[in-house]
Design a protein around this motif. Structure first.
Motif, short mmCIF file in Angstrom:
data_model
loop_
_atom_site.label_atom_id
_atom_site.label_comp_id
_atom_site.label_asym_id
_atom_site.label_seq_id
_atom_site.Cartn_x
_atom_site.Cartn_y
_atom_site.Cartn_z
N ILE A 9 1.54 -6.87 -0.65
CA ILE A 9 0.93 -7.11 0.65
C ILE A 9 1.84 -7.99 1.48
O ILE A 9 2.23 -9.08 1.06
CB ILE A 9 -0.45 -7.77 0.49
N ALA A 13 1.26 -6.56 7.56
CA ALA A 13 0.11 -5.70 7.26
C ALA A 13 -1.20 -6.45 7.49
O ALA A 13 -2.17 -5.89 8.02
CB ALA A 13 0.18 -5.19 5.83
N LEU A 47 -2.07 -1.02 2.62
CA LEU A 47 -2.87 -2.22 2.37
C LEU A 47 -4.12 -1.86 1.58
O LEU A 47 -4.50 -2.58 0.64
CB LEU A 47 -3.25 -2.87 3.70
#
Length: 312
Positions: A9, A13, A47
């Protein structure tokens, strides 16, 4: 969730996810970040894969958070704030501020003196990104998602902190053609029967003046309302009515005779009796270092930038 998934991650994002959730539109969030909608969609899918959860309910007409998405949004916002606060603390120590400043600025300023001011700041601090929304609406930094708001005139009654950047003069004026057709107002009361051009949301029903220490509020007939300050001057030049405009705005049309100053025995003021001012508003919370230095830059540069235009 495996630790390896969390490492996939990225900050951008999370920022994209927060923006999509706030705006309800992938396309709008993508435009704000300067990426394509297809790239934004791929980032959101990545994501969701990393979180192993579906974040949005998508239909042909709407986009809304799932229950998992609402939970993830709280986490994302907390993470973004923590990252920005850490980066801000480091910047204050190292003198190398970075991050994003989101601000709202009025049309007239963005078409005249503000771009040079913002450009000089960007050159001095290349790691700070400015996200600028041009609007004359009465936006609120606390509720509309802005770090700061630059605005003119009367301040809304709010809990925002307002810092005065500079004062400016305004005058009442009209074109010779309008005056030839409708007559020249000789006293304030005459404005009640003339056609006035007003800025929507700002003093639409009465104008305030000061004369010999007395504050006067004169009802007006708003013939034309507009939310664009530039168009007010053009309406006046075309003979559509009487306008009240900053001297710096109308100086050239006054000099060449396309506009005529009226009621010059009266000084235009705000309803409070104060001179018109340019303000910068913020929510009153602890400001990040990058926002504090930006405000210092505005306070130092805006008066000089406006004067440069006036003298040009």
């Amino acid at each position: 969730m495996r630790p390896g998934q969390l490492s996939d991650i990225q900050y951008d994002a999370l920022e994209l996810f927060e923006r999509v959730a706030r705006s309800g539109s992938i396309a709008a969030a993508a435009r704000g970040l300067g990426i394509s909608a297809s790239t934004a969609t791929r980032k959101l899918l990545t994501l969701e894969k990393a979180l192993n959860a579906r974040l949005f309910k998508r239909t042909t007409r709407s986009l809304s958070l799932t229950e998992a998405g609402a939970l993830a949004l709280d986490w994302a916002q907390t993470s973004l704030i923590a990252l920005e606060e850490t980066a801000d603390d480091l910047a204050a120590i190292t003198g190398a501020p970075s991050g994003r400043i989101r601000l709202a600025a009025p049309h007239f300023g963005m078409n005249t003196y503000l771009p040079p001011v913002f450009s000089s700041f960007s050159r001095a601090y290349p790691r700070i990104n400015l996200e600028i929304v041009t609007t004359d609406d009465l936006v609120n930094p606390a509720t509309d998602g802005f770090d700061i708001v630059i605005r003119y005139g009367t301040l809304p009654d709010s809990r925002n902190v307002a810092v005065r950047l500079t004062e400016f003069d305004r005058i009442v004026c009209a074109s010779p053609e309008y005056l030839a057709e409708y007559g020249t107002p000789k006293k304030l009361e005459d404005l009640a029967v003339h056609q006035c051009i007003v800025h929507q949301g700002h003093d639409e029903t009465r104008w305030s003046f000061e004369r010999e220490g007395q504050l006067l509020h004169q009802p007006i007939l708003a013939r034309i309302r507009t939310d664009n300050a530039f168009s007010i001057e053009m309406f006046a030049v075309e003979g559509a009515g009487i306008a009240r405009l900053p001297t710096i705005t109308v100086r050239r049309n006054l000099a060449c005779g396309r506009l005529v100053r009226l009621l010059d025995d009266y000084q235009c003021v705000e309803p409070s009796g104060d001179k018109s001012s340019i303000w910068v508003l913020h929510s009153g919370q602890d400001l990040p270092y990058r926002v504090r230095i930006f405000m210092d830059h505005l306070k130092a540069q805006i008066p000089m930038a406006r004067q440069a235009i006036y003298n040009s």
